[in-house]
Design a protein around this motif. Sequence first.
Motif, short mmCIF file in Angstrom:
data_model
loop_
_atom_site.label_atom_id
_atom_site.label_comp_id
_atom_site.label_asym_id
_atom_site.label_seq_id
_atom_site.Cartn_x
_atom_site.Cartn_y
_atom_site.Cartn_z
N LEU A 75 0.79 -1.11 -0.16
CA LEU A 75 -0.05 0.07 -0.11
C LEU A 75 0.77 1.28 -0.03
CD1 LEU A 75 -2.55 -1.07 2.61
CD2 LEU A 75 -2.78 -1.29 0.13
N ASP A 76 0.20 2.50 -0.27
CA ASP A 76 1.15 3.37 -0.31
C ASP A 76 1.52 3.83 1.10
OD1 ASP A 76 0.99 4.00 -3.09
OD2 ASP A 76 -1.34 4.68 -2.94
N LYS A 77 0.57 3.77 2.00
CA LYS A 77 0.70 4.08 3.39
C LYS A 77 0.26 2.99 4.22
CE LYS A 77 0.52 9.25 3.02
NZ LYS A 77 -0.23 10.24 3.31
N VAL A 78 0.94 2.78 5.41
CA VAL A 78 0.43 1.96 6.30
C VAL A 78 1.18 2.56 7.67
CG1 VAL A 78 0.29 -0.30 7.60
CG2 VAL A 78 0.50 -0.38 5.19
N GLU A 262 -3.65 2.71 3.31
CA GLU A 262 -4.21 3.44 2.36
C GLU A 262 -3.64 3.36 0.63
OE1 GLU A 262 -3.22 8.08 2.42
OE2 GLU A 262 -4.39 7.33 3.95
N ILE A 263 -4.58 3.52 0.09
CA ILE A 263 -4.11 3.69 -1.62
C ILE A 263 -4.59 5.22 -1.83
CG2 ILE A 263 -4.54 2.83 -3.76
CD1 ILE A 263 -5.39 0.22 -2.85
N ASP A 270 -6.94 14.22 -1.68
CA ASP A 270 -7.44 14.99 -0.62
C ASP A 270 -8.84 14.37 -0.18
OD1 ASP A 270 -8.24 15.97 -2.84
OD2 ASP A 270 -8.86 17.70 -1.60
N ARG A 271 -9.46 13.65 -1.04
CA ARG A 271 -10.95 13.00 -0.70
C ARG A 271 -10.76 11.65 -0.30
NH1 ARG A 271 -14.27 15.01 -6.11
NH2 ARG A 271 -13.61 17.32 -6.01
N ILE A 272 -11.17 11.32 0.81
CA ILE A 272 -10.99 10.20 1.45
C ILE A 272 -12.06 9.29 1.70
CG2 ILE A 272 -9.99 8.88 3.45
CD1 ILE A 272 -8.55 11.69 4.20
N MET A 273 -12.04 7.98 1.31
CA MET A 273 -12.92 6.92 1.47
C MET A 273 -12.59 5.93 2.40
SD MET A 273 -14.08 6.61 -2.54
CE MET A 273 -15.49 5.44 -2.00
N VAL A 274 -13.41 5.51 3.48
CA VAL A 274 -12.82 4.91 4.59
C VAL A 274 -13.57 3.53 4.44
CG1 VAL A 274 -13.11 4.47 7.10
CG2 VAL A 274 -12.01 6.58 6.26
N ASN A 314 -10.08 8.54 -5.76
CA ASN A 314 -10.05 8.94 -4.25
C ASN A 314 -9.24 8.09 -3.59
OD1 ASN A 314 -12.37 11.24 -4.83
ND2 ASN A 314 -13.28 9.34 -5.23
N THR A 315 -8.58 8.77 -2.45
CA THR A 315 -7.90 7.97 -1.44
C THR A 315 -8.81 6.91 -0.84
OG1 THR A 315 -6.05 9.55 -1.20
CG2 THR A 315 -6.43 7.94 0.49
N ILE A 316 -8.41 5.68 -0.98
CA ILE A 316 -9.12 4.68 0.08
C ILE A 316 -8.35 4.42 1.10
CG2 ILE A 316 -10.18 2.45 -0.38
CD1 ILE A 316 -10.61 2.84 -3.15
#
Length: 456
Positions: A75-78, A262-263, A270-274, A314-316
Amino acid sequence: MKKTFYILVLLSSASFSQTVDETMLKDIYKSALTNSHCYSWLDDLSNTIGSRLSGSVGAEKAVAYTKSQMEKLGLDKVYLQEVMVPKWVRGEKEVAYLQVGKQKIYFPICALGMSVATSKSGLIANIIEVKSLDELKAMGAEKVRGKLVFFNRAMNPEFVETFRAYSGCVDQRSSGAREAGKLGAIGVIVRSMNLRMDDFPHTGSTNYGDTPIENRIPAAAISTNGAKKLSQLLKNNSSSNFYFKQSCQVFDDVLSYNVVGEITGSEHPDRIMVVGGHLDSWDLGDGSHDDGAGCVQSMAVLEIFKKLNFKPKNTIRAVLFMNEENGVKGGLKYEELSNKNNENHIFALESDSGGFTPRGFSIDADDTNFSKIATWTDVFEPYLIHIFRKGHSGVDIGPLKSKKIVKVGLQPDSQRYFDYHHAANDTFDAVNKRELELGAAAMASLIYLFDQSGLQ
């Protein structure tokens, strides 16, 4: 002629879009059912780590494990979010019996979460049965003082929607000890929140509110079979004394974590989907349905997208929240940090109703966005997803606030959920691999569709 041409173009574009969506959903389901680690992750959480009550060693191990597994997905971030959580420890196994003459008739009980202990020797007193908080209050202090109160209101079997049956009687568990204590009772026994008749007592939090610690009374759950038997015995032995002993303890809050992966969005980072579930569980079983299932399904959503090389607009973000069961500290901390960082959440999906066959979604949204989601019934129809209705989304995503946000709860078939909820039989063997994976696919599909169409 131009008008006709434009209409044909629009119709052609809509048809193409639906074809693309249908193809993507087929790929999502194929990946979930044939190439996901969803079930093996749950196996590890349940059978290697075990129960994960906030503040426990199990919770600590679960944080490390899920973080490492998300890191393996590329993933892009953990990362982890620090959160202070309650620490409550059950202690030795509880004991309870009704004294009928010289005979002791034993019952399966368990302390309710966050309850205080009895004395080391236990409590013994006359026990009175009530069906509701209102009935208790009507008795008044004179009839309640110095006694044990037995709350025996069953979940209503007439309700097809089992969460409706649950909400209709859970107040006796959450508020029974507080209200009985006000009238001078010395302890409470509460019928388990379970539609099935069995011998498993079901725990869950009791809430003392602002009651001073020295005035809090111990609270325990009794199994449904035990509640039925106790009620029958009391009809002929109303003067009998009931004994119970529990040794639970409440400690100072301790440090724990939400686990986040997250991806990053390709067009609107900047738009986040959780998508998320809660990593903590009660301590009697291993929390496979509640809510190990929701956590591994949320991780599987990101796994599916990575394996399909899908790049969301969007960022997931998958969030495994800590402490839903006895404080919701993880959900509250996530919202606090979201505000601090000026994050813009447009969508949140929670899975916290067990790993059973998915039936649809409960949607907290304005009319425009609800109507848009409801138009996707055709693409979901081949996968037997048919519920699209307004309603509650989830406890952990509940605190999330943005200028405009859609919140959704996965709705599995709930008929068996309360057989396991908060009980010792909420274990890995109770989860069906295929049903678990179908839930992950349904979640990934909804997120894909919303990501592509955007917030209205």
